[in-house]
Design an enzyme around this catalytic site. Structure first.
Site, mmCIF file in Angstrom:
data_model
loop_
_atom_site.group_PDB
_atom_site.id
_atom_site.type_symbol
_atom_site.label_atom_id
_atom_site.label_comp_id
_atom_site.label_asym_id
_atom_site.label_seq_id
_atom_site.Cartn_x
_atom_site.Cartn_y
_atom_site.Cartn_z
ATOM 1 N N THR A 1 0.877 -1.172 0.000
ATOM 2 C CA THR A 1 0.000 0.000 0.000
ATOM 3 C C THR A 1 0.910 1.216 0.000
ATOM 4 O O THR A 1 1.600 1.493 0.989
ATOM 5 C CB THR A 1 -0.910 0.025 1.246
ATOM 6 O OG1 THR A 1 -1.679 -1.180 1.277
ATOM 7 C CG2 THR A 1 -1.852 1.214 1.195
ATOM 8 N N LYS B 1 -0.041 5.454 8.182
ATOM 9 C CA LYS B 1 0.689 5.577 6.907
ATOM 10 C C LYS B 1 -0.312 5.716 5.757
ATOM 11 O O LYS B 1 -0.174 6.586 4.893
ATOM 12 C CB LYS B 1 1.580 4.344 6.734
ATOM 13 C CG LYS B 1 2.447 4.310 5.504
ATOM 14 C CD LYS B 1 1.981 3.359 4.436
ATOM 15 C CE LYS B 1 1.833 1.918 4.869
ATOM 16 N NZ LYS B 1 1.319 1.053 3.798
ATOM 17 N N LYS C 1 -7.391 1.863 -3.334
ATOM 18 C CA LYS C 1 -7.087 1.434 -1.951
ATOM 19 C C LYS C 1 -7.285 2.611 -0.984
ATOM 20 O O LYS C 1 -7.743 2.429 0.148
ATOM 21 C CB LYS C 1 -5.649 0.901 -1.896
ATOM 22 C CG LYS C 1 -5.125 0.579 -0.507
ATOM 23 C CD LYS C 1 -5.712 -0.691 0.093
ATOM 24 C CE LYS C 1 -5.169 -0.904 1.505
ATOM 25 N NZ LYS C 1 -5.630 -2.134 2.119
HETATM 26 P P1 NAP Z 1 5.261 -6.525 7.593
HETATM 27 O O1 NAP Z 1 4.802 -7.795 8.198
HETATM 28 O O2 NAP Z 1 5.909 -5.504 8.454
HETATM 29 O O3 NAP Z 1 6.224 -6.899 6.367
HETATM 30 C C1 NAP Z 1 6.906 -5.913 5.651
HETATM 31 C C2 NAP Z 1 7.877 -6.607 4.723
HETATM 32 O O4 NAP Z 1 8.587 -5.617 3.972
HETATM 33 C C3 NAP Z 1 8.944 -7.428 5.463
HETATM 34 O O5 NAP Z 1 9.284 -8.543 4.674
HETATM 35 C C4 NAP Z 1 10.112 -6.434 5.543
HETATM 36 O O6 NAP Z 1 11.364 -7.053 5.681
HETATM 37 C C5 NAP Z 1 10.002 -5.790 4.188
HETATM 38 N N1 NAP Z 1 10.634 -4.471 4.140
HETATM 39 C C6 NAP Z 1 10.262 -3.355 4.810
HETATM 40 N N2 NAP Z 1 11.085 -2.334 4.514
HETATM 41 C C7 NAP Z 1 11.973 -2.818 3.620
HETATM 42 C C8 NAP Z 1 13.066 -2.236 2.940
HETATM 43 N N3 NAP Z 1 13.387 -0.941 3.108
HETATM 44 N N4 NAP Z 1 13.792 -3.025 2.108
HETATM 45 C C9 NAP Z 1 13.465 -4.329 1.938
HETATM 46 N N5 NAP Z 1 12.430 -4.934 2.554
HETATM 47 C C10 NAP Z 1 11.706 -4.180 3.392
HETATM 48 O O7 NAP Z 1 4.038 -5.749 6.864
HETATM 49 P P2 NAP Z 1 2.706 -6.362 6.247
HETATM 50 O O8 NAP Z 1 1.634 -6.385 7.302
HETATM 51 O O9 NAP Z 1 3.018 -7.581 5.469
HETATM 52 O O10 NAP Z 1 2.289 -5.156 5.252
HETATM 53 C C11 NAP Z 1 2.970 -4.990 4.018
HETATM 54 C C12 NAP Z 1 2.165 -3.985 3.167
HETATM 55 O O11 NAP Z 1 0.835 -4.484 2.990
HETATM 56 C C13 NAP Z 1 2.045 -2.592 3.784
HETATM 57 O O12 NAP Z 1 2.107 -1.628 2.762
HETATM 58 C C14 NAP Z 1 0.672 -2.628 4.429
HETATM 59 O O13 NAP Z 1 0.100 -1.340 4.529
HETATM 60 C C15 NAP Z 1 -0.085 -3.498 3.437
HETATM 61 N N6 NAP Z 1 -1.260 -4.185 3.987
HETATM 62 C C16 NAP Z 1 -1.181 -4.834 5.183
HETATM 63 C C17 NAP Z 1 -2.320 -5.460 5.685
HETATM 64 C C18 NAP Z 1 -2.286 -6.185 7.025
HETATM 65 O O14 NAP Z 1 -3.368 -6.515 7.548
HETATM 66 N N7 NAP Z 1 -1.121 -6.469 7.598
HETATM 67 C C19 NAP Z 1 -3.520 -5.431 4.969
HETATM 68 C C20 NAP Z 1 -3.555 -4.807 3.735
HETATM 69 C C21 NAP Z 1 -2.426 -4.167 3.263
HETATM 70 P P3 NAP Z 1 11.921 -7.464 7.165
HETATM 71 O O15 NAP Z 1 11.390 -8.840 7.419
HETATM 72 O O16 NAP Z 1 13.391 -7.416 7.024
HETATM 73 O O17 NAP Z 1 11.385 -6.442 8.131
#
Ligand code: NAP
Length: 288
Positions: free
Chosen positions: A98, A241, A173
């Protein structure tokens, strides 16, 4: 079967990558910034591990990603170790982060200069939707790129739609998040009101949840909100965010988001009290 790469094995990315292997039977190479997660994933599901996004992208037909925000997305795509440096003309990048519509358009243009197609494809449905392979995906890009991306995303989507040119997926979104923000506040106020009035909120919801007030949030969160439990989904810091992106875009387009701006301030108060990892239904904590 296609040769795929997945960048970012977080809460959302890991189950999507898993479905590509187990349901889609695709050959998948994974990259994760924290390498141990990629190693554990590969050992469990039989993926290859790459040390950089560029290495992961080399030889792939399609590269997919789900990282945190605009900055993270630029980090995994651009620069000498970014995925674009490893991708050949005729390949495609599908982004499930997102992020802003600007970064989507920027990466669409950067990809086009190298013959790489870029589709912005943010998701809705949360961790449960990702685990179940039942996400809703809203896309921006060319019709030809979308037609190629859709069957791949179909391994973990229950609904998938092309909304328009590059950036249109991210804009859609934003609408999703704007609709949720006011709705969760309304639900919080309703439950808090019921409690102060001496009603059992569970009984109240049982009575009203099939009528005009029904919502996904009501169905899935009323119980835990009433119990004061906030570990069931989308974190406040992610929502802030997303709302920041909505509010910045509204400033550019002239749209008015008075309730969304107010709810963003409520979330700021929750963050200031240390609640950044609480789920978004924690708005009710401000109404005690
Ligand atoms: P998350 O569990 O924190 O995972 C984030 C991922 O991105 C991890 O693999 C992290 O690596 C990687 N990452 C972050 N910064 C990075 C960088 N600078 N370089 C390389 N890799 C990086 O987050 P998530 O919940 O999966 O969410 C991911 C996205 O989906 C976000 O944009 C969020 O808004 C969206 N989203 C989330 C949900 C939800 O319910 N969680 C629902 C809809 C949309 P590390 O393992 O090294 O930290």
């Amino acid at each position: 079967m296609a040769k795929l790469s997945y960048l970012g094995l977080g809460v959302m990315g890991a189950p999507m990558a898993r479905h590509l292997i187990t349901r889609g039977q695709h050959e998948v190479t994974v990259y994760n910034r924290t390498g141990a997660k990629a190693t554990a994933f590969a050992a469990q599901y039989g993926a290859k591990v790459a040390a950089t996004p560029r290495e992961a992208a080399a030889g792939a037909d399609i590269v997919l990603a789900c990282v945190g925000n605009d900055h993270d997305l630029r980090q995994v795509t651009l620069g000498p170790q970014g995925a674009f440096a490893g991708m050949a003309p005729g390949t495609m990048f599908i982004d499930h982060t997102t992020a802003s519509a600007e970064v989507a358009r920027e990466l669409f243009a950067a990809g086009a200069a190298k013959g790489i197609e870029f589709v912005d494809a943010p998701v809705s449905g949360g961790q449960a939707g990702a685990e179940a392979g039942a996400l809703t995906i809203m896309c921006g890009g060319t019709p030809a790129a979308y037609a190629r991306a859709e069957p791949i995303m179909g391994t973990y989507a229950k609904a998938c739609r092309l909304m328009g040119p590059s950036g249109a997926g991210q804009l859609t979104k934003m609408v999703n998040q704007i609709c949720i923000a006011g709705l969760v506040q309304g639900l919080a106020e309703g439950i808090a009101f019921a409690q102060k009035a001496g009603l059992d909120p569970l009984e109240v919801v049982a009575a009203i949840s099939k009528g005009a007030a029904q919502s996904w949030q009501m169905e899935n969160r009323h119980n835990t909100m009433a119990e004061g439990k906030f570990d069931f989904g989308f974190a406040v810091e992610w929502m802030r965010k997303d709302l920041r992106i909505c509010l910045e875009t509204a400033r550019q387009t002239g749209a008015q988001l008075p309730v969304t701006a107010l709810v963003d301030q409520f979330y700021a108060r929750i963050e200031q009290a240390g609640g950044q990892r609480l789920d978004t239904s924690s708005l009710i904590t401000l109404l005690g």
